[in-house]
Design a protein around this motif. Sequence first.
Motif, mmCIF file in Angstrom:
data_model
loop_
_atom_site.group_PDB
_atom_site.id
_atom_site.type_symbol
_atom_site.label_atom_id
_atom_site.label_comp_id
_atom_site.label_asym_id
_atom_site.label_seq_id
_atom_site.Cartn_x
_atom_site.Cartn_y
_atom_site.Cartn_z
ATOM 1 N N ILE A 47 -0.312 14.717 -5.012
ATOM 2 C CA ILE A 47 0.172 14.863 -3.632
ATOM 3 C C ILE A 47 1.596 15.386 -3.673
ATOM 4 C CG2 ILE A 47 0.619 13.632 -1.462
ATOM 5 C CD1 ILE A 47 -1.441 11.509 -2.543
ATOM 6 N N ARG A 48 1.833 16.503 -2.992
ATOM 7 C CA ARG A 48 3.179 17.096 -2.987
ATOM 8 C C ARG A 48 3.657 17.294 -1.562
ATOM 9 N NH1 ARG A 48 4.547 19.419 -8.119
ATOM 10 N NH2 ARG A 48 2.847 18.895 -9.525
ATOM 11 N N PRO A 49 4.665 16.529 -1.157
ATOM 12 C CA PRO A 49 5.158 16.655 0.223
ATOM 13 C C PRO A 49 5.900 17.966 0.457
ATOM 14 C CG PRO A 49 5.931 14.640 -0.837
ATOM 15 C CD PRO A 49 5.353 15.493 -1.915
ATOM 16 N N ASP A 50 5.818 18.470 1.691
ATOM 17 C CA ASP A 50 6.620 19.624 2.127
ATOM 18 C C ASP A 50 7.987 19.112 2.583
ATOM 19 O OD1 ASP A 50 4.381 21.259 1.849
ATOM 20 O OD2 ASP A 50 3.782 20.994 3.946
ATOM 21 N N PRO A 51 8.996 19.998 2.647
ATOM 22 C CA PRO A 51 10.266 19.574 3.260
ATOM 23 C C PRO A 51 10.016 19.175 4.717
ATOM 24 C CG PRO A 51 10.443 21.763 2.256
ATOM 25 C CD PRO A 51 8.999 21.387 2.194
ATOM 26 N N PRO A 52 10.730 18.172 5.238
ATOM 27 C CA PRO A 52 10.475 17.717 6.609
ATOM 28 C C PRO A 52 10.679 18.816 7.639
ATOM 29 C CG PRO A 52 12.032 16.270 5.468
ATOM 30 C CD PRO A 52 11.802 17.446 4.576
ATOM 31 N N HIS A 87 0.851 -1.197 0.000
ATOM 32 C CA HIS A 87 0.000 0.000 0.000
ATOM 33 C C HIS A 87 0.885 1.244 0.000
ATOM 34 C CE1 HIS A 87 -0.463 -1.891 4.108
ATOM 35 N NE2 HIS A 87 0.400 -0.938 4.321
ATOM 36 N N ASP A 88 1.186 1.614 -1.190
ATOM 37 C CA ASP A 88 2.210 2.613 -1.438
ATOM 38 C C ASP A 88 1.550 3.874 -1.978
ATOM 39 O OD1 ASP A 88 4.257 4.061 -2.419
ATOM 40 O OD2 ASP A 88 4.980 2.537 -3.803
ATOM 41 N N LEU A 89 1.607 4.949 -1.191
ATOM 42 C CA LEU A 89 0.998 6.211 -1.615
ATOM 43 C C LEU A 89 1.775 6.776 -2.801
ATOM 44 C CD1 LEU A 89 -1.175 8.265 -0.709
ATOM 45 C CD2 LEU A 89 0.618 9.381 0.598
ATOM 46 N N GLN A 90 1.073 6.979 -3.930
ATOM 47 C CA GLN A 90 1.766 7.529 -5.099
ATOM 48 C C GLN A 90 1.815 9.046 -4.979
ATOM 49 O OE1 GLN A 90 -0.529 6.134 -8.371
ATOM 50 N NE2 GLN A 90 -0.364 4.040 -7.629
ATOM 51 N N CYS A 91 2.992 9.590 -4.896
ATOM 52 C CA CYS A 91 3.073 11.038 -4.833
ATOM 53 C C CYS A 91 4.356 11.513 -5.491
ATOM 54 C CB CYS A 91 2.958 11.537 -3.407
ATOM 55 S SG CYS A 91 4.228 10.970 -2.341
ATOM 56 N N HIS A 92 4.451 12.839 -5.601
ATOM 57 C CA HIS A 92 5.543 13.389 -6.402
ATOM 58 C C HIS A 92 6.916 13.075 -5.864
ATOM 59 C CE1 HIS A 92 3.995 15.667 -9.781
ATOM 60 N NE2 HIS A 92 2.875 15.412 -9.147
ATOM 61 N N ASP A 93 7.066 13.230 -4.560
ATOM 62 C CA ASP A 93 8.380 12.996 -3.978
ATOM 63 C C ASP A 93 8.336 11.688 -3.202
ATOM 64 O OD1 ASP A 93 10.596 12.835 -2.483
ATOM 65 O OD2 ASP A 93 10.402 14.792 -1.526
ATOM 66 N N THR A 131 -3.969 18.080 -4.130
ATOM 67 C CA THR A 131 -4.920 18.695 -5.059
ATOM 68 C C THR A 131 -5.791 17.601 -5.657
ATOM 69 O OG1 THR A 131 -3.352 20.448 -5.601
ATOM 70 C CG2 THR A 131 -5.124 20.064 -7.187
ATOM 71 N N ILE A 132 -7.049 17.895 -5.793
ATOM 72 C CA ILE A 132 -7.964 16.915 -6.398
ATOM 73 C C ILE A 132 -8.899 17.642 -7.349
ATOM 74 C CG2 ILE A 132 -9.808 17.035 -4.658
ATOM 75 C CD1 ILE A 132 -9.791 13.878 -4.784
ATOM 76 N N GLU A 133 -9.274 16.940 -8.431
ATOM 77 C CA GLU A 133 -10.242 17.493 -9.387
ATOM 78 C C GLU A 133 -11.390 16.523 -9.518
ATOM 79 O OE1 GLU A 133 -8.620 18.337 -13.254
ATOM 80 O OE2 GLU A 133 -6.850 19.244 -12.343
ATOM 81 N N HIS A 134 -12.543 17.052 -9.904
ATOM 82 C CA HIS A 134 -13.657 16.146 -10.153
ATOM 83 C C HIS A 134 -13.310 15.195 -11.293
ATOM 84 C CE1 HIS A 134 -17.261 15.055 -12.565
ATOM 85 N NE2 HIS A 134 -17.617 14.626 -11.366
#
Length: 445
Positions: free
Chosen positions: A293-298, A208-214, A308-311
């Motif tokens: 999904i874009r993570p912030d620096p720790p 279960h791996d969250l797909q995100c940019h970083d 961000t989500i779109e219909h």
Amino acid sequence: MNRPLIGTIRVVSDKSITHRGVLLAALARGRSVVHDPNPGEDCAATRRAVESLGVMVRCHPDHWIIDGNGLREPEDVLDLGNSGTGLRLLAGALAARPFFAVLTGDSSLRGRPMERIIRPLQAMGARVDAREGMLAPLAVRGAVLRALDFENVTGSAQVKSAVLLAGLGLRQGSVCVREPRPSRDHTERMLAWMGAPLQVSRVGSGDHDLQCHDRGVRDQASLVDAYSVRLDAGAELQGREWRVPGDISAALFVLVAAAITPGSRVTVDGVGLNPTRTGALDVLQRMGARLDIRPDPPAGPEPTGSITIEHGLLRAVDVGGTEVPRLIDEVPILAVAAACAEGVSRFTDVGELRVKESDRVRSTCGLLRALGVHVEEEQEGFGVHGGRGLRGGHVASHGDHRIAMSALVAGCAADGKVTVDSLAMVDTSDPGFLARLAILRGEQP
Ligand code: S3P
């Protein structure tokens, strides 16, 4: 015509993390400053309880200053209102303190199971008494505790946390909590952040791996199938200063509202992305939601980022198994998403929902039925026949904030007016919810 939701917002601060922040600050030495605490009634109840235990808390509009200097016996009963987290964590924290305390709450909380914390605490030697059926009020008289090796079969983070907080009072040995279904790890993160010697072990398959940019945000915990944490006797906590991230559970309401309402595009900034809490994002991705999904620096004990989500068109999904603790509070709102998705969605292994602020299997099914959706209720879950649209209707909240908020979200996409019997309980977690939804819909709050 349904109004689209458009805009960039921050959501209310995380409730689970605020409870822990104020409790651990009260148990620590020195000053803690908690920025952006959750402003809801639940966390206020925990704050008032620690004040009754002799801890000085100075409340400013956007931060609380907490001076830890030991706890003393409260003069009166501690009332945790509607908050299971507040009551269960506090019971653990008080188990080894040298005084007597009585913990109670509202009628919903007095009906919720406490055996799950009483048993392990008693196994540590705690003196905890309760009403018939092991229900609150609970009476806790501090005792000398012993080591415990505990298997957390309910998958409840509140139980794990109660045992760990009791472990802070151990004079020798250690407490170990093993979890076949890993639950949220805010307590562990904060304990470690405040200097407690914790050993965490994770075994996982990574499915279960969250797909995100970083990929960096894909913390080890998201890959975990079995988890254990050990806390050794003699831990001492040091006060700290930090900021509570936005509540991912609160974010899910606006994210789903945007996902199901044509023309919508919403960004939530500064929101917690702790992998033990992001199961609902995985589910939305499986449903085909247009999610970025874009993570912030720790910074601080918890990972954060923006979502961000779109219909878009959603497809049915199966939810169950070890992912359930990672999305336990999001099942009602995911059920609303499922009602708008093509096909039959199945929610299994969610029997824990029956002992939340309401019986959430029943109240979620009731919500969907009131809006014309065909659902099949089972003991440990339910099925949702989605894709035929939501109609207007009147929803019974059963005094449950998450049911009331899910109904309002359903109303964003329904083809008629959705009303809810009471919105009063929304204030337990998110007093600004209605205003935020209105702003995103371009209405006057
Ligand atoms: C919470 C844990 C969850 C969740 C609750 C908050 C916490 O309960 O449902 O809203 O802050 O630890 P359980 O751990 O009992 O499942």
